[in-house]
Design a protein around this motif. Structure first.
Motif, PDB file in Angstrom:
ATOM      1  N   UNK A 228       0.841  -1.206   0.000  1.00 22.61           N
ATOM      2  CA  UNK A 228       0.000   0.000   0.000  1.00 22.61           C
ATOM      3  C   UNK A 228       0.874   1.253   0.000  1.00 22.61           C
ATOM      4  N   UNK A 229       1.903   1.244   0.815  1.00 19.03           N
ATOM      5  CA  UNK A 229       2.785   2.421   0.875  1.00 19.03           C
ATOM      6  C   UNK A 229       3.480   2.638  -0.470  1.00 19.03           C
ATOM      7  N   UNK A 230       3.746   1.538  -1.162  1.00 20.08           N
ATOM      8  CA  UNK A 230       4.452   1.674  -2.448  1.00 20.08           C
ATOM      9  C   UNK A 230       3.582   2.329  -3.514  1.00 20.08           C
ATOM     10  N   UNK A 231       2.257   2.316  -3.320  1.00 19.61           N
ATOM     11  CA  UNK A 231       1.411   2.988  -4.312  1.00 19.61           C
ATOM     12  C   UNK A 231       1.715   4.486  -4.347  1.00 19.61           C
ATOM     13  N   UNK A 232       2.336   4.966  -3.285  1.00 16.43           N
ATOM     14  CA  UNK A 232       2.681   6.397  -3.239  1.00 16.43           C
ATOM     15  C   UNK A 232       4.068   6.676  -3.779  1.00 16.43           C
ATOM     16  N   UNK A 233       4.751   5.617  -4.206  1.00 22.74           N
ATOM     17  CA  UNK A 233       6.093   5.862  -4.722  1.00 22.74           C
ATOM     18  C   UNK A 233       5.971   6.748  -5.952  1.00 22.74           C
ATOM     19  N   UNK A 234       6.754   7.795  -5.928  1.00 19.73           N
ATOM     20  CA  UNK A 234       6.572   8.867  -6.915  1.00 19.73           C
ATOM     21  C   UNK A 234       6.784   8.443  -8.343  1.00 19.73           C
ATOM     22  N   UNK A 235       6.017   9.137  -9.184  1.00 21.66           N
ATOM     23  CA  UNK A 235       6.290   9.009 -10.608  1.00 21.66           C
ATOM     24  C   UNK A 235       7.585   9.771 -10.833  1.00 21.66           C
TER      25      UNK A 235
ATOM     26  N   UNK B 189      -4.444   5.201  -3.637  1.00 28.03           N
ATOM     27  CA  UNK B 189      -3.337   6.130  -3.355  1.00 28.03           C
ATOM     28  C   UNK B 189      -3.812   7.261  -2.456  1.00 28.03           C
ATOM     29  N   UNK B 190      -5.005   7.774  -2.799  1.00 30.02           N
ATOM     30  CA  UNK B 190      -5.551   8.881  -1.995  1.00 30.02           C
ATOM     31  C   UNK B 190      -5.728   8.453  -0.552  1.00 30.02           C
TER      32      UNK B 190
ATOM     33  N   UNK C 228      -5.884   1.480  10.025  1.00 29.75           N
ATOM     34  CA  UNK C 228      -6.614   2.370   9.126  1.00 29.75           C
ATOM     35  C   UNK C 228      -6.818   1.747   7.742  1.00 29.75           C
ATOM     36  N   UNK C 229      -5.791   1.068   7.256  1.00 26.91           N
ATOM     37  CA  UNK C 229      -5.911   0.504   5.908  1.00 26.91           C
ATOM     38  C   UNK C 229      -6.756  -0.765   5.902  1.00 26.91           C
ATOM     39  N   UNK C 230      -6.864  -1.425   7.048  1.00 25.38           N
ATOM     40  CA  UNK C 230      -7.737  -2.606   7.127  1.00 25.38           C
ATOM     41  C   UNK C 230      -9.191  -2.184   7.129  1.00 25.38           C
ATOM     42  N   UNK C 231      -9.461  -1.010   7.695  1.00 30.37           N
ATOM     43  CA  UNK C 231     -10.851  -0.541   7.804  1.00 30.37           C
ATOM     44  C   UNK C 231     -11.519  -0.365   6.460  1.00 30.37           C
ATOM     45  N   UNK C 232     -10.675  -0.021   5.441  1.00 25.95           N
ATOM     46  CA  UNK C 232     -11.271   0.215   4.125  1.00 25.95           C
ATOM     47  C   UNK C 232     -11.712  -1.065   3.422  1.00 25.95           C
ATOM     48  N   UNK C 233     -11.242  -2.222   3.953  1.00 24.37           N
ATOM     49  CA  UNK C 233     -11.648  -3.482   3.301  1.00 24.37           C
ATOM     50  C   UNK C 233     -13.146  -3.705   3.459  1.00 24.37           C
ATOM     51  N   UNK C 234     -13.796  -4.294   2.401  1.00 23.47           N
ATOM     52  CA  UNK C 234     -15.240  -4.538   2.492  1.00 23.47           C
ATOM     53  C   UNK C 234     -15.579  -5.623   3.525  1.00 23.47           C
TER      54      UNK C 234
END
Lengths: 148, 201
Positions: free
Chosen positions: A51-58, B139-140, B195-201
């Motif tokens: 998940x953190x890697x999705x923020x790795x910059x372009x 990402x957001x 926090x990231x687990x909470x978004x799971x359905x």
């Protein structure tokens, strides 16, 4: 390895085992193999890393920023290290050194001045240098005394 | 006197190396003597990572570029006294990141409101676009969670995860102990996990 310790390491060093201290990698891998709780925790850590890697910059283009900085640099003077100046402020030693010399001279002079003036007393001893003897001379007394 | 002679020797040695082979310290010595080319080389090496560090700290690339510009101007201005900054022996990047982090904190204090995201919106409905939207949403979400972390926890995660500093280097950049860094990372990752687990359905 206990599960709490394993969790602490996983959170401290992430799920990327190349970041772990070398001596912990083997025991950690062995623990993941044998403990379902450890494996589940490590899998969760991998998900967080992903998940953190999705923020790795372009790969941004920062040429404009670089040019802007270099332009500013050209007109920005560097702050040079101040050249150490000789100390000009008052130092007590400046007064104490000659002052203590002067004081020592006064003390020595005082004691020397109060010493008894032996030589001067001897010279003026009235027994030998009575006024009449000096005036009359020693030779005259010799003849007056009945020495012979 | 002795240190001055030592710095001069370093500068002379640094000049004899090709720029690609010069390490950051050698380039800093040249920059300290007013060599703008050496400074540019040093900046090119670290610009992208520095912008990303600031962007992750501030949540905005536009603000990050302002901070990074100011940081590199400070590096240039103070280059002659770099060895006297108390970070002697530390890596150049540790010193640079420390400056960037301080500027980010100042920037955050000045502008309480910082844009959470400046990603472009997508409007079409093709499968690729939908997948892209999903990724953008993710990402957001990650960005928002990261931004919600306390400042020091966020700094610890950004430095160690994105800037790939060791826990020791992160500690030096933050001016805290390694134990304290580990504690910040543990708390940060537990928050991220929740926090990231909470978004799971």
């Amino acid at each position: 390895m206990k599960i709490d310790v394993f969790k602490h390491y996983t959170d401290s060093y992430s799920a990327d085992l190349s970041r772990w201290p070398e001596e912990l990698v083997k025991p950690a891998l062995a623990f993941i193999e044998t403990s379902p709780a450890a494996k589940a925790y490590f899998d969760e850590a991998l998900k967080i890393d992903t998940a953190l890697r999705t923020l790795e910059g372009r790969d941004g283009n920062y040429q404009k920023l670089e040019a802007g900085i270099m332009q500013k640099i050209a007109s920005t003077p560097q702050e040079r290290k101040p050249v150490p100046q000789q100390e000009r402020s008052f130092r007590p030693a400046w007064v104490l050194a000659p002052g203590s010399g002067l004081l020592a001279a006064v003390v020595i002079g005082f004691f020397v001045g109060f010493q008894p003036q032996l030589q001067a007393d001897y010279i003026l001893d009235p027994v030998f240098y009575a006024e009449e003897q000096i005036i009359g001379g020693d030779d005259a007394d010799i003849f007056n005394e009945e020495v012979f | 006197m002795f240190l001055g002679a030592y710095a001069m020797k370093g500068q002379t040695e640094a000049r004899h190396l090709p720029e690609e082979d010069q390490d950051d310290s050698a380039l800093m010595l040249l920059a300290a003597s007013g060599d703008q080319r050496a400074f540019q080389k040093l900046m090119q090496r670290h610009l992208v990572k520095t912008v990303r560090l600031a962007a992750r700290m501030l949540g905005s690339e536009a603000h990050a570029e302002d901070v990074v510009q100011e940081a590199f101007i400070r590096v240039w201005r103070h280059a002659p006294s770099w060895e006297d900054t108390g970070t002697a022996g530390a890596k150049f990047t540790t010193w640079l990141y420390k400056i960037v982090l301080r500027l980010c904190i100042d920037q955050k204090r000045k502008n309480r409101f910082v844009a959470i995201d400046d990603l472009p919106e997508r409007a079409d409905g093709t499968p690729d676009a939908e997948a892209g939207m999903e990724t953008d949403e993710k990402r957001k979400r990650v960005k928002a969670v990261l931004q919600d972390l306390p400042e020091r926890q966020r700094a610890a995660v950004v430095l160690s995860f994105y800037n790939e500093l060791s826990n020791q280097e992160t500690a030096e950049a933050l001016g805290i102990s390694v134990k304290a860094v580990e504690s910040l990372l543990v708390r940060a990752r537990r928050t991220l996990r929740d926090e990231l687990q909470e978004e799971k359905p």
